[in-house]
Design a protein around this motif. Sequence first.
Motif, PDB file in Angstrom:
ATOM      1  N   UNK A   6      49.665  36.831  42.323  1.00  0.00           N
ATOM      2  CA  UNK A   6      49.337  36.341  43.672  1.00  0.00           C
ATOM      3  C   UNK A   6      49.839  37.291  44.747  1.00  0.00           C
ATOM      4  N   UNK A   7      50.962  37.958  44.479  1.00  0.00           N
ATOM      5  CA  UNK A   7      51.483  38.926  45.457  1.00  0.00           C
ATOM      6  C   UNK A   7      50.468  40.067  45.622  1.00  0.00           C
ATOM      7  N   UNK A   8      49.860  40.499  44.511  1.00  0.00           N
ATOM      8  CA  UNK A   8      48.827  41.540  44.585  1.00  0.00           C
ATOM      9  C   UNK A   8      47.583  41.004  45.289  1.00  0.00           C
ATOM     10  N   UNK A   9      47.188  39.773  44.934  1.00  0.00           N
ATOM     11  CA  UNK A   9      46.027  39.149  45.585  1.00  0.00           C
ATOM     12  C   UNK A   9      46.245  39.099  47.095  1.00  0.00           C
ATOM     13  N   UNK A  10      47.467  38.740  47.484  1.00  0.00           N
ATOM     14  CA  UNK A  10      47.845  38.625  48.897  1.00  0.00           C
ATOM     15  C   UNK A  10      47.674  39.976  49.594  1.00  0.00           C
ATOM     16  N   UNK A  39      37.977  34.246  42.101  1.00  0.00           N
ATOM     17  CA  UNK A  39      37.892  34.810  40.746  1.00  0.00           C
ATOM     18  C   UNK A  39      38.502  36.214  40.633  1.00  0.00           C
ATOM     19  N   UNK A  40      38.703  36.889  41.785  1.00  0.00           N
ATOM     20  CA  UNK A  40      39.335  38.230  41.759  1.00  0.00           C
ATOM     21  C   UNK A  40      40.721  38.189  41.110  1.00  0.00           C
ATOM     22  N   UNK A  41      41.325  37.019  41.060  1.00  0.00           N
ATOM     23  CA  UNK A  41      42.685  36.929  40.491  1.00  0.00           C
ATOM     24  C   UNK A  41      42.685  37.350  39.014  1.00  0.00           C
ATOM     25  N   UNK A  42      41.544  37.173  38.313  1.00  0.00           N
ATOM     26  CA  UNK A  42      41.548  37.481  36.875  1.00  0.00           C
ATOM     27  C   UNK A  42      41.763  38.971  36.614  1.00  0.00           C
ATOM     28  N   UNK A  43      41.005  39.810  37.353  1.00  0.00           N
ATOM     29  CA  UNK A  43      41.168  41.260  37.145  1.00  0.00           C
ATOM     30  C   UNK A  43      42.589  41.674  37.521  1.00  0.00           C
ATOM     31  N   UNK A  44      43.134  41.015  38.530  1.00  0.00           N
ATOM     32  CA  UNK A  44      44.507  41.339  38.948  1.00  0.00           C
ATOM     33  C   UNK A  44      45.510  40.950  37.857  1.00  0.00           C
ATOM     34  N   UNK A  45      45.335  39.746  37.302  1.00  0.00           N
ATOM     35  CA  UNK A  45      46.279  39.298  36.259  1.00  0.00           C
ATOM     36  C   UNK A  45      46.216  40.201  35.032  1.00  0.00           C
ATOM     37  N   UNK A  46      45.020  40.722  34.772  1.00  0.00           N
ATOM     38  CA  UNK A  46      44.853  41.599  33.619  1.00  0.00           C
ATOM     39  C   UNK A  46      45.702  42.863  33.748  1.00  0.00           C
ATOM     40  N   UNK A  47      45.902  43.314  35.000  1.00  0.00           N
ATOM     41  CA  UNK A  47      46.709  44.530  35.177  1.00  0.00           C
ATOM     42  C   UNK A  47      48.123  44.217  35.681  1.00  0.00           C
ATOM     43  N   UNK A  48      48.512  42.937  35.664  1.00  0.00           N
ATOM     44  CA  UNK A  48      49.861  42.578  36.106  1.00  0.00           C
ATOM     45  C   UNK A  48      50.836  42.731  34.932  1.00  0.00           C
ATOM     46  N   UNK A  49      51.841  43.587  35.071  1.00  0.00           N
ATOM     47  CA  UNK A  49      52.775  43.764  33.954  1.00  0.00           C
ATOM     48  C   UNK A  49      53.699  42.549  33.819  1.00  0.00           C
ATOM     49  N   UNK A  50      54.295  42.347  32.659  1.00  0.00           N
ATOM     50  CA  UNK A  50      55.253  41.248  32.507  1.00  0.00           C
ATOM     51  C   UNK A  50      56.361  41.375  33.556  1.00  0.00           C
ATOM     52  N   UNK A  51      56.745  40.262  34.117  1.00  0.00           N
ATOM     53  CA  UNK A  51      57.790  40.251  35.147  1.00  0.00           C
ATOM     54  C   UNK A  51      58.992  39.458  34.680  1.00  0.00           C
ATOM     55  N   UNK A  52      59.421  38.533  35.512  1.00  0.00           N
ATOM     56  CA  UNK A  52      60.599  37.719  35.221  1.00  0.00           C
ATOM     57  C   UNK A  52      60.473  37.070  33.834  1.00  0.00           C
TER      58      UNK A  52
END
Length: 302
Positions: free
Chosen positions: A242-246, A219-232
């Motif tokens: 997932x790179x941040x989760x990794x 479930x930690x992926x949710x907080x990470x996705x919330x702060x993931x800026x738009x990419x490709x």
Amino acid sequence: MKKVRKAVMPVAGMGTRFLPATKAIPKEMLPIVDVPTVQLNVEECVASGIEEIIFVTARGKGAIEDHFDRAADLEALLERKGRKEDLAALRRISAMARFVSVRQGEPRGLGHAVLCARDAVGDEPFAVLLGDDLFVGQPPGVAQLLGVYERQGVGVVGLQEVPVGQEHLYGIAGGERIDDGGFPSRSSPTLRVSKLIEKPAHGTAPSRMAIIGRYVLPPEIFAILERTPPGRGDEIQLTDGLATLCAEHGLCGIEMAGRRFDAGDRAGYVLAVLYHALKRTDIGADVRAGAERLLAESRAAK
Ligand code: G1P
């Protein structure tokens, strides 16, 4: 460790690659012989022990919800006609799992779609399946990932090697093979992932191991996705999250044993239909004979 009970299926995409077929019906409802592609993925989940499916939908995707709901009128009709087997098959669809849907109001990327399922998932690990990827294997695809999740206790991505030159079409993972479940690390299907790149430009891929639309995530992926800026493509990419989760929690990959069809591609879709048709006991022999005739004719015509 919490059991993985839920699977998220992003199904909000417009399906423009399959126009005109997808003008009025969701691409996930396109049939593989007589079973919608989305049902095959739900069946993979159920065979892997998943109890609840969370669809991330959008406008125009109501047919998916209807498909997994009861259909009282249709059931009554089949009952009146005494079509017991058809009735049982129909009832089985809505009884396979609990079905929930949430909306992705605007198309902001796969990472954003997964984030839309946050409240429905809650504070527990979950699987993600992408509808364009159909997988046939034993154990079923999601079950293969769950095995690694249970042994390693970190998120897992499903991987398969793609031919040279196709890396730019996928999320690509780099890492080292680790001993997991008694395999010597040299030949182990399990990787400890150290690098993830979404659709790397030619010559920059860390390997040929592509993510093929199967994930088990904490479930930690949710907080990470919330702060993931738009990419490709200016979209919030799941692979970037997932790179941040990794980096922060660790991540594994498993080279999946089985056959994968890219049902989001027209040729891949046709091959998926052919594969499943050939395996069927009712129509397999007729399809084989007919397909062989067609191939012989097309060879002769060249
Ligand atoms: C998505 C993911 C990509 C993954 C692929 C698998 O891309 O972003 O990382 O490899 O699915 O099918 P899409 O094919 O939706 O562009």
